[in-house]
Design an enzyme around this catalytic site. Structure first.
Site, PDB file in Angstrom:
ATOM      1  N   GLY A  53      -0.243   1.396   6.920  1.00  0.00           N
ATOM      2  CA  GLY A  53       0.619   2.370   7.566  1.00  0.00           C
ATOM      3  C   GLY A  53       2.015   1.778   7.675  1.00  0.00           C
ATOM      4  O   GLY A  53       2.182   0.643   8.120  1.00  0.00           O
ATOM      5  N   ASP A 250       5.691   6.988   3.896  1.00  0.00           N
ATOM      6  CA  ASP A 250       5.976   5.585   3.646  1.00  0.00           C
ATOM      7  C   ASP A 250       7.420   5.348   3.217  1.00  0.00           C
ATOM      8  O   ASP A 250       7.929   4.245   3.374  1.00  0.00           O
ATOM      9  CB  ASP A 250       5.021   5.040   2.582  1.00  0.00           C
TER      10      ASP A 250
END
Length: 359
Positions: A53, A250
């Site tokens: 993450g 991202d």
């Protein structure tokens, strides 16, 4: 609501970084410890997705700098900064797509440069003092992310109607951040506010972050969740079960193109076809204004065995050719809004994105 803490630091400059090993979830809850200069261990944890993450990768990398500097706490100035630059370069090679990694490392480097200037002005050098202040910077990055996640949740919850079915892809919750999440923060805050939402989680092939992690987090928080295969998203939308899609990110380019876990682009196209709003939840640190469009985002390529031998079970013939990109890019035109800690960017245009950085 149970607090999920995937990253924490124990002690002071000679302490240890502890990471929840996400490769073992949902069946095993186990932490790994990194200390005594073991920057190689931190690199491996990021690369192998023990921590994953974008925000969590950035936080782990910042603490990883502190771990790497533990071998030079009594060193002279030259030796200390040679080691610092080695650690920064090494950690930056762990994963190429998530921009938070580079943002956090750049922040740690800038902090070190400023501290060095101050020490030169006072004509003194103390490696342990610099290491202490860099640990404080890493802790601040960690704390900033907690605050940011809560703000994202607050702004995003307003977008979800009561009783909505909401679809998400991959995992953008407390496991992917400091504790609360980005996309999953939206669901958590909506639930706290009394909205009776129901989450649908794509399994997220090939590493099943949706199945292993998102469903686990939703159950920990008591939020109704239904797991579906990635290929079922279109049918679930067609049946009218989905009123909104919320995913993490991202990297987001200057025009709003967004890189997220592979399969996100497909979900965005389906949402567009079914006229369902598609939202991206991400902090300012995930934006990369140096890239004009998503065509320039580097896409990480993962090992073929993640597909052919997923979780140790062979599912394809020996020697078969495999293409395994970890991310794809969703064009800005398919994104209804980007939920940030400063508010919602909608419509998603370069002008509106740059305005976020002027406020």
């Amino acid at each position: 609501m149970r607090k999920i803490e995937t990253i924490h630091w124990v002690g002071e400059v000679d302490g240890q970084l502890r990471l929840l090993d996400q490769t073992l979830l949902p069946t095993v809850l186990e932490e790994r410890e990194y200390a005594d200069g073991d920057v190689e261990g931190v690199w491996e944890a990021i690369h192998s997705l023990r921590v994953r993450g974008a925000p969590a990768i950035g936080i782990a990398a910042a603490y990883g700098v502190c771990v790497g500097l533990q071998t030079v706490l009594e060193a002279d100035e030259e030796t200390f900064f040679i080691r610092l630059n080695e650690v920064l370069a090494y950690l930056s090679s762990s994963r190429p797509t998530a921009v938070n990694l580079f943002w956090a490392l750049d922040r740690m480097k800038a902090s070190a440069v400023e501290i060095r200037k101050q020490m030169r002005f006072s004509q003194s050098f103390d490696a342990r003092e610099i290491a202490f202040r860099l640990l404080e910077e890493a802790r601040q990055i960690h704390e900033d992310d907690r605050r940011i996640c809560h703000a994202i949740g607050t702004f995003g919850a307003e977008l979800l109607p009561d009783g909505a079915g909401v679809l998400t892809h991959c995992n953008a919750g407390g496991l992917a951040t400091s504790e609360y999440g980005t996309a999953l923060a939206v669901f958590a805050k909506a639930w706290e506010n009394g909205k009776k939402i129901h989450v649908y989680a794509d399994e997220t092939r090939p590493l099943l972050q949706g199945a292993r992690l998102t469903t686990w987090e939703m159950r920990q928080r008591g939020i109704p969740v239904t797991l579906i295969c990635d290929s079922m998203a279109a049918q679930v939308m067609r049946e009218g079960k989905i009123q909104a899609v919320v995913v993490g990110a991202d990297r987001i380019t200057a025009n709003g193109d967004t890189a997220n876990k592979i399969g996100t682009y497909s979900v965005a196209c389906l949402a567009h076809l079914h006229q369902i709003p598609f939202y991206v939840a991400a902090p300012k640190s995930t934006f990369d204004l140096t890239l004009p469009t998503g065509d320039l985002i580097p896409i990480e390529q993962r090992h073929p065995r993640e597909i052919t031998h997923g979780f140790g079970s062979q599912s394809a013939p020996d020697g078969i050719d495999v293409y395994n990109p970890a991310f794809d890019v969703t064009p800005a035109r398919y994104i209804r809004g980007i939920i940030t800690e400063k508010g919602v960017i909608s419509p998603v245009t370069e002008e509106n994105i740059r305005q976020l950085f002027l406020d």
